[in-house]
Write an enzyme that holds these catalytic residues in place. Sequence first.
Site, mmCIF file in Angstrom:
data_model
loop_
_atom_site.group_PDB
_atom_site.id
_atom_site.type_symbol
_atom_site.label_atom_id
_atom_site.label_comp_id
_atom_site.label_asym_id
_atom_site.label_seq_id
_atom_site.Cartn_x
_atom_site.Cartn_y
_atom_site.Cartn_z
ATOM 1 N N ASP A 329 0.847 -1.193 0.000
ATOM 2 C CA ASP A 329 0.000 0.000 0.000
ATOM 3 C C ASP A 329 0.882 1.243 0.000
ATOM 4 O OD1 ASP A 329 -2.951 0.927 0.486
ATOM 5 O OD2 ASP A 329 -1.722 2.155 1.810
ATOM 6 N N GLU A 372 -4.675 2.504 -4.287
ATOM 7 C CA GLU A 372 -3.217 2.430 -4.181
ATOM 8 C C GLU A 372 -2.782 1.136 -3.506
ATOM 9 O OE1 GLU A 372 -4.750 4.822 -0.620
ATOM 10 O OE2 GLU A 372 -5.165 4.711 -2.770
#
Length: 453
Positions: A329, A372
């Site tokens: 992430d 993301e």
Amino acid sequence: MNNECMAMLAEQWEHICQNYSSDELLQAFKFIQDHSLILVEEFYKKMLVEKESAEFFSDELIQQRLLNTLNAWLLESFSVGINKRYSEAVKKQHMVGQVHARVGIPSWLIMRGVCEIERKVFELVAQNPQHHMITICSYIVRIMGFSTEIMCRSYEANLEKNNDIKHSYRLFSAMQDVAVQKDKQRGSLLDWENELMFKVFSDNTGFNHLVLSKSEFGLWFIHKAAYAFAGSEQVDVIIGRIHEVDQLNQQVLVCTEKDKTIQLIQCIREKNREIQHLVDQLFQVSEYIESGNDSLTQLLNRRYLNTIISREISFSRKNNAPLSLLAIDADHFKRINDKHGHAAGDLALQFMGEVLVESVKGSDYAFRVGGEEFLLLLVDSDLTRAQEIAETIRKRVQETPIRTIAGNSFNFTVSIGCSLYDGHPDYKRFLDAADSALYAAKNNGRNNVYLGK
């Protein structure tokens, strides 16, 4: 199942319970409560001796995790007549059916286990027969049968959906980067062969050489191409030739006669040419396939995530091969969009995609699963390799500036959670373990790699 169907099943469960008095429902629950562990052991005793179920269950897995789960299921199912939570009970059976579909346990096997529980119930009652126990047994059998029916409904619905996705994935993966993969894997096979020949003809003694099945080409074919082209007669032939080359490779390593070694090398070359020819045939596929790629990064999207992880888990269990998962992430990604604009954020994500692809082998799988958020499934990989790859990714992202169209530049970091597959057949546990490791990496200050327990 839709809400209307779930409501109908809840009404049916209630109707079953209404045929019995409150006292009978309570006595049935107490009977199950007193004997649940015996019934659970009987269920899994049968599972362990059944050839069809041996691949799903091991004694260690049962003792550590599944005994308590099935025991709780029994107690919950027979408490419904008392607490009247029929809708919750239906949802519970629906969820259990989904798990069975994910794992791939056939519904008939569950029904066989339920029959064993029912048989044990009658055996226990026969040891202390009482007139009212006939009614109690009637209720127990009806609830066992009805709860199993709900599970099977859910199982069939999810299995049909999974099969459709699997079929679509086979077609999609067959077409994914066809030209690139064709040239890349041809080169990988040739590199493996040339490296072996170099070692042999350099007059080195006692050298090692990776078997073809564990090479870049071998891992790619076994974990991707074989599944993509499942059903093609060339697949089994290629896998057979790969294992034949492995055997020849081992003979080369121990051979001390030069002439014999040359003969072995020639056999390897001939089999590799056959492999190459068969792979070329497989790539002669031209058909439009619905994309399973993320449009921005060109990584795989969530569409085939469950299918791929399920298949690799099955391979890992059958072959005792390690399997690792990285959950990745981007840290504080919103700040990039807010400060530099969404176009800059897109550049960062595209860079992430490039880093992931360049950091792994062709047999591994890279996904973009959220804004993301990324996943890397690393086949034939233990935590040592997973940690090395994770650190490579983390350092490269941290050290590489992203240049915007406006001429500005910025850096960002990533947090990574690593998880090693622990043998449980449910892929969701594997995903959850990687997520937990990622959260731990975030909580440790971000820009770090955390190895899950």
